[in-house]
Scaffold this motif. Sequence first.
Motif, mmCIF file in Angstrom:
data_model
loop_
_atom_site.group_PDB
_atom_site.id
_atom_site.type_symbol
_atom_site.label_atom_id
_atom_site.label_comp_id
_atom_site.label_asym_id
_atom_site.label_seq_id
_atom_site.Cartn_x
_atom_site.Cartn_y
_atom_site.Cartn_z
ATOM 1 N N PHE A 1 65.135 -6.473 37.190
ATOM 2 C CA PHE A 1 64.798 -5.065 36.964
ATOM 3 C C PHE A 1 66.011 -4.158 37.127
ATOM 4 O O PHE A 1 66.820 -4.352 38.035
ATOM 5 C CB PHE A 1 63.729 -4.593 37.955
ATOM 6 C CG PHE A 1 62.404 -5.282 37.838
ATOM 7 C CD1 PHE A 1 61.963 -5.836 36.647
ATOM 8 C CD2 PHE A 1 61.573 -5.366 38.933
ATOM 9 C CE1 PHE A 1 60.726 -6.454 36.544
ATOM 10 C CE2 PHE A 1 60.331 -5.973 38.852
ATOM 11 C CZ PHE A 1 59.907 -6.520 37.656
ATOM 12 N N THR A 2 66.091 -3.119 36.258
ATOM 13 C CA THR A 2 67.089 -2.072 36.476
ATOM 14 C C THR A 2 66.654 -1.257 37.699
ATOM 15 O O THR A 2 65.474 -1.282 38.084
ATOM 16 C CB THR A 2 67.205 -1.129 35.257
ATOM 17 O OG1 THR A 2 65.948 -0.471 35.048
ATOM 18 C CG2 THR A 2 67.647 -1.868 33.999
ATOM 19 N N ILE B 1 63.867 1.277 36.668
ATOM 20 C CA ILE B 1 62.780 0.741 35.838
ATOM 21 C C ILE B 1 61.569 1.660 35.859
ATOM 22 O O ILE B 1 61.285 2.301 36.878
ATOM 23 C CB ILE B 1 62.385 -0.690 36.304
ATOM 24 C CG1 ILE B 1 61.345 -1.295 35.348
ATOM 25 C CG2 ILE B 1 61.933 -0.682 37.744
ATOM 26 C CD1 ILE B 1 61.029 -2.749 35.623
ATOM 27 N N ARG B 2 60.888 1.699 34.724
ATOM 28 C CA ARG B 2 59.615 2.420 34.617
ATOM 29 C C ARG B 2 58.541 1.406 34.253
ATOM 30 O O ARG B 2 58.720 0.600 33.349
ATOM 31 C CB ARG B 2 59.673 3.493 33.538
ATOM 32 C CG ARG B 2 60.490 4.674 33.947
ATOM 33 C CD ARG B 2 60.511 5.690 32.841
ATOM 34 N NE ARG B 2 61.130 6.905 33.345
ATOM 35 C CZ ARG B 2 60.753 8.109 32.998
ATOM 36 N NH1 ARG B 2 59.787 8.280 32.132
ATOM 37 N NH2 ARG B 2 61.360 9.161 33.509
ATOM 38 N N GLU C 1 57.871 4.460 38.977
ATOM 39 C CA GLU C 1 59.296 4.558 38.704
ATOM 40 C C GLU C 1 60.136 4.022 39.851
ATOM 41 O O GLU C 1 59.817 4.240 41.011
ATOM 42 C CB GLU C 1 59.681 6.010 38.423
ATOM 43 C CG GLU C 1 58.997 6.566 37.188
ATOM 44 C CD GLU C 1 59.477 7.950 36.831
ATOM 45 O OE1 GLU C 1 60.651 8.080 36.435
ATOM 46 O OE2 GLU C 1 58.681 8.896 36.952
ATOM 47 N N LYS D 1 62.937 0.683 41.184
ATOM 48 C CA LYS D 1 62.788 -0.722 41.568
ATOM 49 C C LYS D 1 61.947 -0.927 42.824
ATOM 50 O O LYS D 1 61.080 -1.806 42.831
ATOM 51 C CB LYS D 1 64.159 -1.371 41.733
ATOM 52 C CG LYS D 1 64.074 -2.882 41.863
ATOM 53 C CD LYS D 1 65.398 -3.525 42.206
ATOM 54 C CE LYS D 1 66.311 -3.618 41.021
ATOM 55 N NZ LYS D 1 67.490 -4.491 41.297
ATOM 56 N N THR E 1 61.322 2.713 23.094
ATOM 57 C CA THR E 1 60.890 2.853 24.479
ATOM 58 C C THR E 1 60.065 4.121 24.632
ATOM 59 O O THR E 1 60.180 5.054 23.841
ATOM 60 C CB THR E 1 62.089 2.921 25.438
ATOM 61 O OG1 THR E 1 62.828 4.107 25.158
ATOM 62 C CG2 THR E 1 62.987 1.695 25.310
ATOM 63 N N ASP F 1 67.731 -3.707 28.691
ATOM 64 C CA ASP F 1 68.951 -2.945 28.441
ATOM 65 C C ASP F 1 70.066 -3.865 27.930
ATOM 66 O O ASP F 1 69.830 -5.048 27.652
ATOM 67 C CB ASP F 1 69.375 -2.166 29.690
ATOM 68 C CG ASP F 1 69.854 -3.042 30.850
ATOM 69 O OD1 ASP F 1 69.976 -4.280 30.691
ATOM 70 O OD2 ASP F 1 70.130 -2.481 31.924
ATOM 71 N N ILE G 1 65.287 -5.677 32.641
ATOM 72 C CA ILE G 1 64.085 -4.967 32.207
ATOM 73 C C ILE G 1 64.184 -3.521 32.661
ATOM 74 O O ILE G 1 64.254 -3.236 33.854
ATOM 75 C CB ILE G 1 62.816 -5.629 32.773
ATOM 76 C CG1 ILE G 1 62.733 -7.081 32.312
ATOM 77 C CG2 ILE G 1 61.570 -4.843 32.350
ATOM 78 C CD1 ILE G 1 61.668 -7.905 33.021
ATOM 79 N N LYS G 2 64.192 -2.598 31.671
ATOM 80 C CA LYS G 2 64.287 -1.171 31.989
ATOM 81 C C LYS G 2 62.948 -0.456 31.842
ATOM 82 O O LYS G 2 62.753 0.621 32.389
ATOM 83 C CB LYS G 2 65.350 -0.497 31.128
ATOM 84 C CG LYS G 2 65.044 -0.426 29.644
ATOM 85 C CD LYS G 2 66.175 0.289 28.919
ATOM 86 C CE LYS G 2 65.909 0.466 27.442
ATOM 87 N NZ LYS G 2 66.966 1.272 26.832
ATOM 88 N N GLU G 3 62.052 -1.065 31.065
ATOM 89 C CA GLU G 3 60.738 -0.475 30.866
ATOM 90 C C GLU G 3 59.736 -1.602 30.688
ATOM 91 O O GLU G 3 60.013 -2.587 30.004
ATOM 92 C CB GLU G 3 60.767 0.421 29.631
ATOM 93 C CG GLU G 3 59.533 1.275 29.468
ATOM 94 C CD GLU G 3 59.669 2.261 28.328
ATOM 95 O OE1 GLU G 3 60.489 3.195 28.451
ATOM 96 O OE2 GLU G 3 58.970 2.094 27.323
#
Length: 147
Positions: A27-28, A31-32, A43, A45, A74, A106, A111-113
């Motif tokens: 995860f970023t 992340i959302r 919202e 991590k 996104t 990303d 994983i950003k979303e």
Amino acid sequence: MTAAATTADRFRAAVHARDLAALDELFTDDIRFYSPVKFTPFEGKPMVLGLFGVLLRTLEDLRYVGEYEGAAQTSTDGTEAPSAVLMFRAVAGGQQIHGIDLLHVDEQGLIKEFTVMVRPQSAVQALGAAVFEGLIAAGLVPAPPAA
């Protein structure tokens, strides 16, 4: 194999192993997580990892049954990102769940979303109630005021 497919494989393996440390690496920081039971995303991590801890304790017989990959806009900013869709089956609150996890990654393959869609409506309600109880028990959201 694309970055989205590689990340999806690592994600699926972490979920099947119920390995939160492995999820943390995927995860970023910002992340959302878009839930089927809440309009605004979870919202960051720490919150998303806490939510996954609850989900992994709540969902029974969770298994992934298919995968697609490609690119999609996104929800966060409308840009196109490499994406993977993982179809799953599970049980929550005695209800059979059919769902998909949509992962947007990303440039580093993180994983950003993350968006979850679940059917049928009775499963969404059972899952929402079970997860909300788990979030309260984990101290991630406050309990509703006593009526």
